[in-house]
Design a protein around this motif. Structure first.
Motif, short mmCIF file in Angstrom:
data_model
loop_
_atom_site.label_atom_id
_atom_site.label_comp_id
_atom_site.label_asym_id
_atom_site.label_seq_id
_atom_site.Cartn_x
_atom_site.Cartn_y
_atom_site.Cartn_z
N ILE A 1 -51.23 -20.32 28.44
CA ILE A 1 -51.56 -18.96 28.87
C ILE A 1 -50.66 -18.02 28.08
CG2 ILE A 1 -51.53 -17.35 30.80
CD1 ILE A 1 -51.78 -19.92 32.60
N LEU A 2 -51.26 -16.99 27.50
CA LEU A 2 -50.50 -16.02 26.71
C LEU A 2 -50.49 -14.67 27.41
CD1 LEU A 2 -52.08 -16.88 23.24
CD2 LEU A 2 -49.98 -17.80 24.22
N VAL A 3 -49.31 -14.06 27.49
CA VAL A 3 -49.13 -12.76 28.12
C VAL A 3 -48.29 -11.91 27.17
CG1 VAL A 3 -48.07 -11.54 30.07
CG2 VAL A 3 -49.19 -13.74 30.45
N THR B 1 -40.55 -17.36 25.50
CA THR B 1 -40.88 -16.10 24.85
C THR B 1 -40.93 -16.30 23.34
OG1 THR B 1 -38.57 -15.43 24.77
CG2 THR B 1 -39.84 -14.68 26.65
N LEU B 2 -41.84 -15.57 22.73
CA LEU B 2 -41.95 -15.52 21.27
C LEU B 2 -42.02 -14.06 20.87
CD1 LEU B 2 -44.78 -18.10 20.49
CD2 LEU B 2 -42.34 -18.43 20.18
N GLN C 1 -44.62 -13.56 15.76
CA GLN C 1 -44.84 -15.00 15.67
C GLN C 1 -46.13 -15.44 16.36
OE1 GLN C 1 -41.51 -17.29 17.00
NE2 GLN C 1 -40.18 -16.56 15.37
N ALA C 2 -46.78 -14.54 17.07
CA ALA C 2 -48.00 -14.89 17.78
C ALA C 2 -49.04 -13.77 17.67
CB ALA C 2 -47.69 -15.20 19.24
N PRO C 3 -49.48 -13.46 16.44
CA PRO C 3 -50.44 -12.37 16.28
C PRO C 3 -51.78 -12.67 16.96
CG PRO C 3 -50.21 -13.55 14.22
CD PRO C 3 -49.16 -14.08 15.16
N VAL D 1 -44.42 -12.19 23.41
CA VAL D 1 -45.52 -12.97 23.97
C VAL D 1 -44.90 -14.05 24.84
CG1 VAL D 1 -47.45 -14.51 23.44
CG2 VAL D 1 -47.01 -12.52 21.99
N LEU D 2 -45.34 -14.12 26.08
CA LEU D 2 -44.94 -15.21 26.95
C LEU D 2 -45.95 -16.33 26.77
CD1 LEU D 2 -44.18 -13.29 30.26
CD2 LEU D 2 -42.59 -13.93 28.46
N VAL D 3 -45.47 -17.51 26.43
CA VAL D 3 -46.31 -18.69 26.30
C VAL D 3 -46.05 -19.53 27.53
CG1 VAL D 3 -46.90 -20.70 24.91
CG2 VAL D 3 -46.14 -18.58 23.80
#
Length: 152
Positions: A57-59, A99-100, A104-106, A145-147
């Motif tokens: 899940i990405l937030v 967290t990223l 790093q997470a476009p 981005v929270l992974v």
């Protein structure tokens, strides 16, 4: 076989969609209740926009938010589908968060923009205006981005 094993409890909603052995829970709604934990163990639930991809899940959230600080201290969280006001629609599921930096997470930003296109136009400006009224002028912070990976 007892009646409780064949019939769900009234008012109970499953955390998983589909068959129980189908793997990790599938979250399909617009809002997810993300519960992070303070140093004393008290849970703090926050409704967030999210996207699900490849079992995670990405937030996207502000890097200076309290939830990010709590996750840095303790990556154990719980997640559940919820309404915009935070009322749970499914049972909480244990998960781990990391967290990223956004760069790093476009893909997370692309997926969020696609899922919440109309909401970003209508709801987000109202939300930001309310935050400014409540908390005064705040400077724009970096996003992270929270992974979140469901499971123990």
């Amino acid at each position: 076989m007892s009646a409780s094993s064949t019939f769900p409890r009234p008012g109970a909603e499953p955390a998983r969609r589909g068959h129980p052995s189908s793997g990790p829970p599938q979250f399909t709604g617009k809002y997810l209740s993300l519960t992070t934990f303070k140093r004393d163990g008290t849970g703090v639930a926050t409704p967030v926009w999210f996207v699900a991809e490849a079992g995670t899940i990405l937030v996207v959230t502000g890097a200076e938010s309290h939830k990010v600080r709590r996750i840095h201290r303790n990556p154990a969280v719980t997640v559940a589908e919820c309404t915009a006001s935070g009322r749970l629609r499914s049972a909480p599921v244990p998960a781990r968060a990391q967290t990223l930096p956004c760069h790093q997470a476009p893909r997370a930003r692309q997926l969020m923009a696609r899922k919440y296109r109309l909401d970003k136009i209508v709801i987000l400006p109202v939300y930001r205006a309310m935050q400014t009224i409540r908390h005064g002028r705040r400077h724009q912070t970096e996003s992270v981005v929270l992974v979140i990976t469901p499971g123990p």
